[in-house]
Design an enzyme around this catalytic site. Structure first.
Site, PDB file in Angstrom:
ATOM      1  N   TRP A 343       6.427  -4.383   3.216  1.00 39.93           N
ATOM      2  CA  TRP A 343       5.118  -4.690   2.609  1.00 39.93           C
ATOM      3  C   TRP A 343       5.254  -4.984   1.125  1.00 39.93           C
ATOM      4  CZ3 TRP A 343       1.445  -0.524   0.441  1.00 39.93           C
ATOM      5  CH2 TRP A 343       2.154   0.524  -0.141  1.00 39.93           C
ATOM      6  N   ASP A 344       6.398  -4.604   0.555  1.00 39.70           N
ATOM      7  CA  ASP A 344       6.679  -4.878  -0.854  1.00 39.70           C
ATOM      8  C   ASP A 344       6.371  -6.339  -1.183  1.00 39.70           C
ATOM      9  OD1 ASP A 344       8.213  -2.721   0.225  1.00 39.70           O
ATOM     10  OD2 ASP A 344       9.445  -2.668  -1.567  1.00 39.70           O
ATOM     11  N   GLU A 482       5.245   8.255   2.123  1.00 41.15           N
ATOM     12  CA  GLU A 482       6.137   8.422   3.285  1.00 41.15           C
ATOM     13  C   GLU A 482       6.696   9.835   3.436  1.00 41.15           C
ATOM     14  OE1 GLU A 482       8.844   5.276   2.266  1.00 41.15           O
ATOM     15  OE2 GLU A 482       7.751   3.812   3.484  1.00 41.15           O
ATOM     16  N   LYS A 594       4.754  11.032  -2.332  1.00 39.50           N
ATOM     17  CA  LYS A 594       5.847  10.172  -2.787  1.00 39.50           C
ATOM     18  C   LYS A 594       5.368   9.047  -3.708  1.00 39.50           C
ATOM     19  CE  LYS A 594       9.542   7.314  -0.811  1.00 39.50           C
ATOM     20  NZ  LYS A 594      10.105   6.799   0.435  1.00 39.50           N
ATOM     21  N   GLN A 595       4.246   8.465  -3.375  1.00 40.43           N
ATOM     22  CA  GLN A 595       3.832   7.277  -4.127  1.00 40.43           C
ATOM     23  C   GLN A 595       2.335   7.066  -3.954  1.00 40.43           C
ATOM     24  OE1 GLN A 595       6.313   5.255  -1.021  1.00 40.43           O
ATOM     25  NE2 GLN A 595       5.170   3.471  -1.708  1.00 40.43           N
TER      26      GLN A 595
END
Ligand code: IFM
Length: 737
Positions: A343-344, A482, A594-595
């Site tokens: 998806w980046d 994640e 995580k993000q």
């Protein structure tokens, strides 16, 4: 001419940063990229050239990977019998064995896409030679690569020997991909052709050396490759120029039978243009790209350079002439993530291109269109309808996420669930695509290709949701965070599915009104019955969106706040993620994130998600729980923080994002550039600090620049027109052209 804030410089040589810098100094042209490896051997170097689209599944590797192509760089120089190498830096003792490097500077000119290395070297004989190595991969003719080595005898009259070759005996960190290697040579020319051993791609490279002396090619039987050689003497103050021209093709460009002829034809035309001619055309092409891609920041040199650096890396990775390949998570600059596309690409790399190079954004979106068959296959294999895109994608379009990690320090492997459960990618693609359509007004793309993606991924979601507890739920998901795997009702996924289905319905209305024949075609082909559309409406109205009424915050997923709270800021200063500190199994049972997850949702939907005070509550809740274990995180936080008026955090996160590759603050740049962090930085600046968005009548900005910035100037394409915008501090918006 030396431009300010356009060059990345290494001065003097930093051997301890060898692999980090190899990544930073990568050059490329959207067809291939080559790391900044030296022309001569150096222990530990990771010579890597990646050509888009050439994937292979080698024996012993869990999944297919983008193949390391032949190394075209080697040019070995001997001075009075001493092999030139980066050895004994600044050693002034008389005649140290192996010679000595007395001076070194490496410069990557981002504006021109040219890499230059200058070295002052003393041979064992005492002769001192200044060598400069220049190289570029042509942006004008992407099958042409060129090197120019200049030698100047500073002291002494050295005897110079030059050896040049193309090395096909390369691996991906030990994995063998090439077979059936054939070579051909003649005087100054060499060609090497080989096939990948599973997928059957053919790659060919040819080189032609132009140098003083008698240039001839012989077979180096020990190393199984032809070597082109010459030798000559330089008198003090004399200069010699050595040029190496390289051509490259794969069977993706030309049939294998025609390939050898193409290689030599291309070399002939490159020689005809000459090095300077090729360079001029290459530079002109770069200047045209920078005309719209460059963002100018006044008042902050560090940020200015960081922006140019990430823009350069996006531009060298994005395919120009091929809409059947895409950009992997580590671009083409390293072996990390095996060249797989995540998806980046759609949520981080495509948006900057949509704004500044829409033609390139379209290419990347078309890559997904060409892989609808793989997405449909994945949906079917999992018992769903429609198109379900793989979490990691290669050339085939099939799911290529490995199911197991590489062995951990204690030898065991960890199960990787993202290929099973990180399903939001199908919606991320739809988001990026619709954003492209709204900005560009490219109806042709939408009608012929894009609509099918948006609608068939909506069909997937319609079949994927579960009707339980009197509402719609989605179980077994991984959101952007994640660390928390296989959870039920990830808010990111649930809310984005609502957005997706809503957009799909709006799109159908638009098609019915503006392209009725195509609407009919798609309704039939994708079986968009009234009952199916009613179900989409029902899902939109009744999807479970976890929300805490009392606290007025969105809940990342039910149960999140029942887990152990870890005060992430207490772990500063740290160089590792909190997950690495606590270990995988403990951290997944804590609230460490995580993000950007809820924060990512806020970036994508803004106030469409919730009123500003809820967004602020969300940010204040999730920010202190996030360890930014992923490089995708800081830029998204910068964007959202800036929009919420949290200026200090916004700038801190922006700086963090800008340093990810340049300062290797995650310690893994050796594996390649963080493509998403690069695109994220660009977006944090435009959508965050500049508040750029698409209004009813075109681009609008609501700037909130960091205090010490004077202005930001940028260009965006809107419906085919270039809009030049300048925002200043204190706030003023000036259309500049
Ligand atoms: O896609 C990302 C993911 O969000 C976090 N881990 C790394 C992947 C590739 O960059």
């Amino acid at each position: 001419m030396r431009r300010r804030l356009w060059t990345l410089e290494e001065f003097p040589f930093h051997p301890e940063k060898l692999n980090h810098y190899e990544t930073l100094f990568t050059i490329g042209n959207g067809y291939l990229a080559t790391r900044g490896t030296f022309e001569e051997d150096f222990d530990g170097s990771m010579a890597t050239t990646m050509v888009h689209g050439v994937f292979n599944h080698a024996q012993g590797v869990l999944v297919p990977e983008l193949v390391n192509s032949f190394n075209w760089l080697p040019i070995h120089i001997t001075i009075d019998g001493t092999p030139f190498q980066l050895i004994n830096q600044n050693d002034t003792t008389p005649n140290p064995p192996g010679g000595a490097v007395l001076g070194y500077r490496r410069t990557l000119d981002l504006y021109r896409g040219v890499l230059l290395r200058e070295v002052l070297f003393r041979a064992e004989s005492g002769a001192i030679v200044r060598l400069s190595f220049e190289r570029f991969v042509s942006l004008h003719d992407y099958h042409v690569l060129a090197q120019h080595i200049q030698l100047v005898a500073v002291d002494g009259n050295p005897e110079i020997e030059v050896e040049s070759f193309i090395d096909p005996h390369v691996t991906n960190a030990g994995a063998q991909h090439w077979t059936d290697i054939t070579t051909d040579y003649d005087d100054a020319r060499v060609s090497v052709i080989a096939k990948t051993n599973q997928s059957g791609y053919t790659l060919g490279m040819a080189s032609h050396l132009v140098a003083p002396g008698k240039v001839e090619t012989v077979m180096d039987t020990a190393n199984q490759r032809p070597v082109t050689r010459t030798s000559f003497t330089l008198r003090t103050e004399e200069t010699a120029d050595v040029y190496k021209f390289i051509s490259v093709f794969t069977n993706r460009d030309v049939s294998p039978v025609a390939l050898p002829g193409k290689l030599f034809d291309k070399l002939d035309s490159a020689l005809g243009s000459g090095y300077d001619g090729l360079l001029q055309a290459h530079e002109a092409e770069w200047a045209a790209y920078w005309d719209t891609s460059d963002i100018q920041i006044e008042g902050d040199d560090t940020s200015q350079f960081a922006l140019r650096f990430v823009t350069y890396h996006i531009l060298i990775a994005a395919p120009r002439h091929d809409d059947d390949v895409s950009v992997g998570a580590k671009t083409l600059s390293g072996l990390g993530y095996k060249g797989h596309v995540f998806w980046d690409t759609e949520l981080f790399i495509v948006p900057p291109l949509t704004l500044t190079q829409p033609r390139l954004a379209r290419n990347l979106l078309m890559y997904r269109y060409h892989r609808l068959a793989g997405a449909r296959h994945k949906a079917q294999a999992n018992g769903y309808e429609g198109a379900m895109f793989p979490w990691e994608s290669t050339d085939t379009g099939e799911e290529t996420t490995p199911q197991w990690s590489d062995p951990q320090p204690d030898g065991h492997r960890i199960r990787i669930w993202t290929g099973d459960s990180e399903q939001h990618i199908s919606t991320d693609i739809a988001y990026s695509l619709l954003q492209y359509w709204h900005w560009t007004g490219d109806h042709d793309f939408l009608i012929r290709y894009g609509a099918e993606i948006v609608l068939d991924t909506a069909v997937f979601w319609g079949s994927r949701v579960e009707h339980k507890n009197g509402r719609y739920e989605i179980s077994q998901q991984i959101g952007p965070d994640e660390y928390h795997e296989n959870i039920d009702n990830s808010i990111f996924t649930n809310r984005m599915v609502v957005w997706h289905l809503n957009e799909a319905l709006k799109l159908l209305d638009w098609l019915n009104a503006n392209a009725p024949a195509d609407a009919k075609r798609l309704i039939q082909a994708l079986d968009l019955t009234p009952a199916r559309l009613d179900k989409w409406r029902d899902i939109i109205a009744n999807m479970f969106i976890p929300f805490d009424e009392k606290q007025q915050i969105h809940i990342q997923f039910p149960g999140f706040f029942e887990m152990e709270f870890i005060p992430v800021p207490h772990y500063e200063p740290r160089t590792l993620s909190v997950q690495a500190i606590l270990g995988h199994y403990r951290s997944i049972q804590t609230q460490v994130i995580k993000q950007a997850d809820v924060v990512m949702l806020m970036a994508l939907l803004g106030e469409e998600l919730a009123p500003r005070d809820v967004l602020l509550n969300n940010f204040n809740t999730y920010y202190p729980r996030t360890d930014h274990g992923s490089s995708l995180s800081p830029a998204m936080h910068a964007w959202v923080a800036s929009q919420l008026g949290l200026d200090e955090i916004a700038y801190e996160m922006f700086e963090h994002a800008g340093a990810i590759d340049l300062h290797d603050n995650k310690g893994n740049v050796r594996d390649g550039i963080h493509g998403a962090a690069s695109g994220g930085l660009f977006q944090a600046l435009l959508f965050g600090f500049c508040g750029l968005r698409l209004g009813e009548n075109g681009p609008e900005v609501t700037p909130r620049l960091p205090e010490h910035w004077k202005s930001v100037s940028f260009t965006v394409y809107y419906r085919g027109e270039k809009r030049r915008i300048r925002v200043t501090n204190p706030v003023a918006v000036v259309p500049t052209a």
